[in-house]
Scaffold this motif. Structure first.
Motif, PDB file in Angstrom:
ATOM      1  N   VAL A  93      64.063  64.446  72.002  1.00  0.00           N
ATOM      2  CA  VAL A  93      64.861  63.378  71.255  1.00  0.00           C
ATOM      3  C   VAL A  93      64.474  61.952  71.761  1.00  0.00           C
ATOM      4  N   MET A  94      64.294  61.802  73.052  1.00  0.00           N
ATOM      5  CA  MET A  94      64.354  60.349  73.457  1.00  0.00           C
ATOM      6  C   MET A  94      62.769  59.936  73.049  1.00  0.00           C
ATOM      7  N   ALA A  95      61.738  60.648  72.788  1.00  0.00           N
ATOM      8  CA  ALA A  95      60.529  60.124  72.594  1.00  0.00           C
ATOM      9  C   ALA A  95      60.719  59.806  71.031  1.00  0.00           C
ATOM     10  N   THR A  96      61.232  60.581  70.193  1.00  0.00           N
ATOM     11  CA  THR A  96      61.213  60.465  68.838  1.00  0.00           C
ATOM     12  C   THR A  96      61.900  59.315  68.142  1.00  0.00           C
ATOM     13  N   LEU A  97      63.149  58.992  69.185  1.00  0.00           N
ATOM     14  CA  LEU A  97      64.040  57.983  68.939  1.00  0.00           C
ATOM     15  C   LEU A  97      63.016  56.583  69.108  1.00  0.00           C
ATOM     16  N   ASN A  98      62.462  56.668  70.393  1.00  0.00           N
ATOM     17  CA  ASN A  98      61.823  55.582  70.709  1.00  0.00           C
ATOM     18  C   ASN A  98      60.630  55.009  69.759  1.00  0.00           C
ATOM     19  N   GLU A  99      60.062  55.992  69.227  1.00  0.00           N
ATOM     20  CA  GLU A  99      59.007  55.900  68.041  1.00  0.00           C
ATOM     21  C   GLU A  99      59.374  54.922  66.655  1.00  0.00           C
ATOM     22  N   VAL A 100      60.795  55.190  66.502  1.00  0.00           N
ATOM     23  CA  VAL A 100      61.514  54.485  65.408  1.00  0.00           C
ATOM     24  C   VAL A 100      62.455  53.381  65.621  1.00  0.00           C
ATOM     25  N   LEU A 101      63.130  53.084  66.813  1.00  0.00           N
ATOM     26  CA  LEU A 101      64.004  52.156  66.957  1.00  0.00           C
ATOM     27  C   LEU A 101      63.147  50.639  66.929  1.00  0.00           C
ATOM     28  N   PRO A 102      63.984  49.605  66.649  1.00  0.00           N
ATOM     29  CA  PRO A 102      63.291  48.248  66.381  1.00  0.00           C
ATOM     30  C   PRO A 102      63.068  47.742  67.917  1.00  0.00           C
ATOM     31  N   PRO A 103      61.894  46.846  67.634  1.00  0.00           N
ATOM     32  CA  PRO A 103      61.528  45.963  69.122  1.00  0.00           C
ATOM     33  C   PRO A 103      62.762  45.594  69.766  1.00  0.00           C
ATOM     34  N   GLY A 104      62.469  45.794  71.184  1.00  0.00           N
ATOM     35  CA  GLY A 104      63.478  45.506  72.052  1.00  0.00           C
ATOM     36  C   GLY A 104      64.619  46.557  72.451  1.00  0.00           C
ATOM     37  N   MET A 105      64.800  47.595  71.859  1.00  0.00           N
ATOM     38  CA  MET A 105      65.622  48.638  71.932  1.00  0.00           C
ATOM     39  C   MET A 105      64.730  49.761  72.334  1.00  0.00           C
ATOM     40  N   GLN A 106      65.256  50.293  73.387  1.00  0.00           N
ATOM     41  CA  GLN A 106      64.642  51.489  73.891  1.00  0.00           C
ATOM     42  C   GLN A 106      65.487  52.304  74.623  1.00  0.00           C
ATOM     43  N   MET A 107      65.461  53.893  74.421  1.00  0.00           N
ATOM     44  CA  MET A 107      66.058  54.760  75.236  1.00  0.00           C
ATOM     45  C   MET A 107      65.144  55.048  76.507  1.00  0.00           C
ATOM     46  N   LEU A 108      66.205  55.040  77.463  1.00  0.00           N
ATOM     47  CA  LEU A 108      65.449  55.167  78.844  1.00  0.00           C
ATOM     48  C   LEU A 108      65.836  56.342  79.297  1.00  0.00           C
ATOM     49  N   GLU A 109      66.763  57.148  79.038  1.00  0.00           N
ATOM     50  CA  GLU A 109      66.954  58.309  79.681  1.00  0.00           C
ATOM     51  C   GLU A 109      67.923  59.211  78.895  1.00  0.00           C
ATOM     52  N   VAL A 110      67.749  60.265  78.655  1.00  0.00           N
ATOM     53  CA  VAL A 110      68.591  61.142  77.774  1.00  0.00           C
ATOM     54  C   VAL A 110      68.715  62.668  78.837  1.00  0.00           C
ATOM     55  N   VAL A 111      70.072  63.067  78.905  1.00  0.00           N
ATOM     56  CA  VAL A 111      70.405  64.322  79.593  1.00  0.00           C
ATOM     57  C   VAL A 111      71.562  64.732  78.761  1.00  0.00           C
ATOM     58  N   GLU A 112      71.506  66.368  79.007  1.00  0.00           N
ATOM     59  CA  GLU A 112      72.329  67.093  78.582  1.00  0.00           C
ATOM     60  C   GLU A 112      73.755  67.295  79.491  1.00  0.00           C
ATOM     61  N   ASP A 113      74.945  67.370  78.977  1.00  0.00           N
ATOM     62  CA  ASP A 113      75.980  66.910  79.574  1.00  0.00           C
ATOM     63  C   ASP A 113      77.172  67.748  78.767  1.00  0.00           C
ATOM     64  N   GLN A 114      77.984  68.406  79.753  1.00  0.00           N
ATOM     65  CA  GLN A 114      79.318  69.029  78.780  1.00  0.00           C
ATOM     66  C   GLN A 114      80.619  68.426  79.901  1.00  0.00           C
ATOM     67  N   THR A 115      80.464  67.554  80.677  1.00  0.00           N
ATOM     68  CA  THR A 115      81.810  66.864  81.434  1.00  0.00           C
ATOM     69  C   THR A 115      82.499  66.213  80.542  1.00  0.00           C
ATOM     70  N   ALA A 116      83.413  65.423  81.426  1.00  0.00           N
ATOM     71  CA  ALA A 116      84.322  64.515  80.675  1.00  0.00           C
ATOM     72  C   ALA A 116      83.705  63.370  79.905  1.00  0.00           C
ATOM     73  N   SER A 117      84.303  62.593  79.228  1.00  0.00           N
ATOM     74  CA  SER A 117      83.891  61.416  78.547  1.00  0.00           C
ATOM     75  C   SER A 117      82.765  60.503  79.471  1.00  0.00           C
ATOM     76  N   ILE A 118      81.821  59.921  78.969  1.00  0.00           N
ATOM     77  CA  ILE A 118      80.896  59.150  79.732  1.00  0.00           C
ATOM     78  C   ILE A 118      81.634  57.900  80.189  1.00  0.00           C
ATOM     79  N   ALA A 119      82.729  57.448  79.409  1.00  0.00           N
ATOM     80  CA  ALA A 119      83.251  56.230  79.891  1.00  0.00           C
ATOM     81  C   ALA A 119      84.103  56.312  81.031  1.00  0.00           C
ATOM     82  N   ASP A 120      84.585  57.557  81.554  1.00  0.00           N
ATOM     83  CA  ASP A 120      85.190  57.857  82.733  1.00  0.00           C
ATOM     84  C   ASP A 120      84.141  57.449  83.843  1.00  0.00           C
ATOM     85  N   ALA A 121      82.827  57.543  83.600  1.00  0.00           N
ATOM     86  CA  ALA A 121      81.828  57.542  84.572  1.00  0.00           C
ATOM     87  C   ALA A 121      81.296  55.993  85.096  1.00  0.00           C
TER      88      ALA A 121
END
Length: 255
Positions: A93-121
Motif C-alpha cells: 500500500v505504501m509503495a503504490t501510494l508513493n508512485e502516485v502522490l504529488p511531489p513533496g508528499m510521501q508515505m513513510l510508514e504504514v502499519v496494521e493496527d486495531q487499537t484505539a484512535s491514533i489521535a490518542d497516541a
C-alpha cells in the motif's frame, strides 16, 4: 412517514485498518490540509487501494486524519488511518501510494493496527522553528535567547489569535514541554496538543511580545519532526523532549 422512502446504504465494516505516517516537504509545505486530503483521496483511487466506505446516503471512504500541521509547515510526522474492504500488505500500500502522490508528499510508514484512535497516541509534537539567519540580519540572536528565558521563567503567558470562531486566547507556557535555542536563529520546541491547540506560531508570537527586537524578523519556518507521548521520568528526562513513537511505543532517537 412513507414506507417507500429510500433507506440509506449500509456498508460492510472494514476488514483491515491501516495507520500511515507521511511527510510534506519542499513546496508541498504550502498546501493546506484540505489540499492534502484531496490529493490523498485521488492517490487512493489511482493506486486502486480497496477502501471501505461509510454507511448513509453519501458514503465516503473511511479515512481519519490526526493533528494536521499548519499550512506552510513542513513535516515528517503526519498521521492518518484508513479502513479497507480487503486485506492488503501494508508495504505494498505504501509503495503504490508513493508512485502516485504529488511531489513533496510521501508515505513513510504504514502499519496494521486495531487499537484505539491514533489521535490518542499523539498528545505532543516536536518542532524545529527557524526564525532566520542572524548574520543576515534576519533575527537578533541575543534577543531570541532572552525571550526564551523570559517565557520559560513565567508561570503563564497568554497570546491571542484569530480563529474561525473569533479571537481566542491561548496559554502558551502551559503547552511548552521543551524550548531551547538550538543554533543561530533556531529553536527546538516540544509542545502539548491540548484543547485549545497551541501552535508553534503562538510560541513565536509570545517570544516576539517578550522581546520587541524579534518583531521585525521574517516569518518563522516550521518543521514538525515527531509526534507522540512525552517519555515519563524525572524532570531532567522530560526536559530532553524525547517522545514515544506512536507505532512502536519505543522512545524516539535524539533529534
Amino acid at each position: 412517514m412513507s414506507s417507500s422512502r429510500r433507506q440509506p446504504i449500509q456498508q460492510a465494516p472494514p476488514v483491515q485498518r491501516l495507520r500511515l505516517r507521511y511527510a510534506k516537504r519542499g513546496a508541498a509545505r504550502f498546501t493546506s490540509h484540505r489540499d492534502f486530503t484531496r490529493a490523498f483521496e485521488r492517490a487512493l483511487r489511482r493506486a486502486e487501494v480497496p477502501m471501505a466506505y461509510s454507511s448513509g446516503f453519501s458514503p465516503h471512504p473511511r479515512i481519519s486524519y490526526a493533528n494536521a500541521s499548519p499550512t506552510s509547515a513542513a513535516t515528517e510526522a503526519e498521521y492518518l488511518e484508513i479502513g479497507l474492504s480487503e486485506v492488503c500488505d501494508p508495504a505494498k500500500v505504501m509503495a503504490t501510494l508513493n508512485e502516485v502522490l504529488p511531489p513533496g508528499m510521501q508515505m513513510l510508514e504504514v502499519v496494521e493496527d486495531q487499537t484505539a484512535s491514533i489521535a490518542d497516541a499523539l498528545p505532543a509534537s516536536a518542532w524545529i522553528v527557524d526564525l532566520g539567519d542572524p548574520e543576515a540580519g534576519e533575527v537578533d540572536q541575543s534577543a531570541l535567547e532572552k525571550a526564551v528565558g523570559q517565557l520559560l521563567g513565567s508561570q503563564s503567558w497568554e497570546v491571542q489569535r484569530m480563529t474561525k470562531s473569533g479571537l481566542r486566547t491561548f496559554d502558551v507556557r502551559h503547552a511548552v514541554v521543551l524550548l531551547q535555542v538550538s543554533g543561530p536563529g533556531q529553536l527546538r520546541l516540544v509542545s502539548l496538543q491540548g484543547t485549545p491547540l497551541v501552535r508553534p506560531d503562538d510560541v513565536v508570537s509570545a517570544l516576539r511580545a517578550a522581546e520587541p527586537a524579534l518583531a521585525s524578523t521574517r516569518p518563522a519556518m516550521l518543521t514538525r519532526l515527531l509526534q507522540g507521548r512525552v517519555v515519563d521520568g524525572d524532570e531532567g528526562t522530560a526536559a530532553t523532549g524525547v517522545l514515544l513513537d506512536p507505532f512502536s511505543q519505543e522512545p524516539t532517537a535524539p533529534w
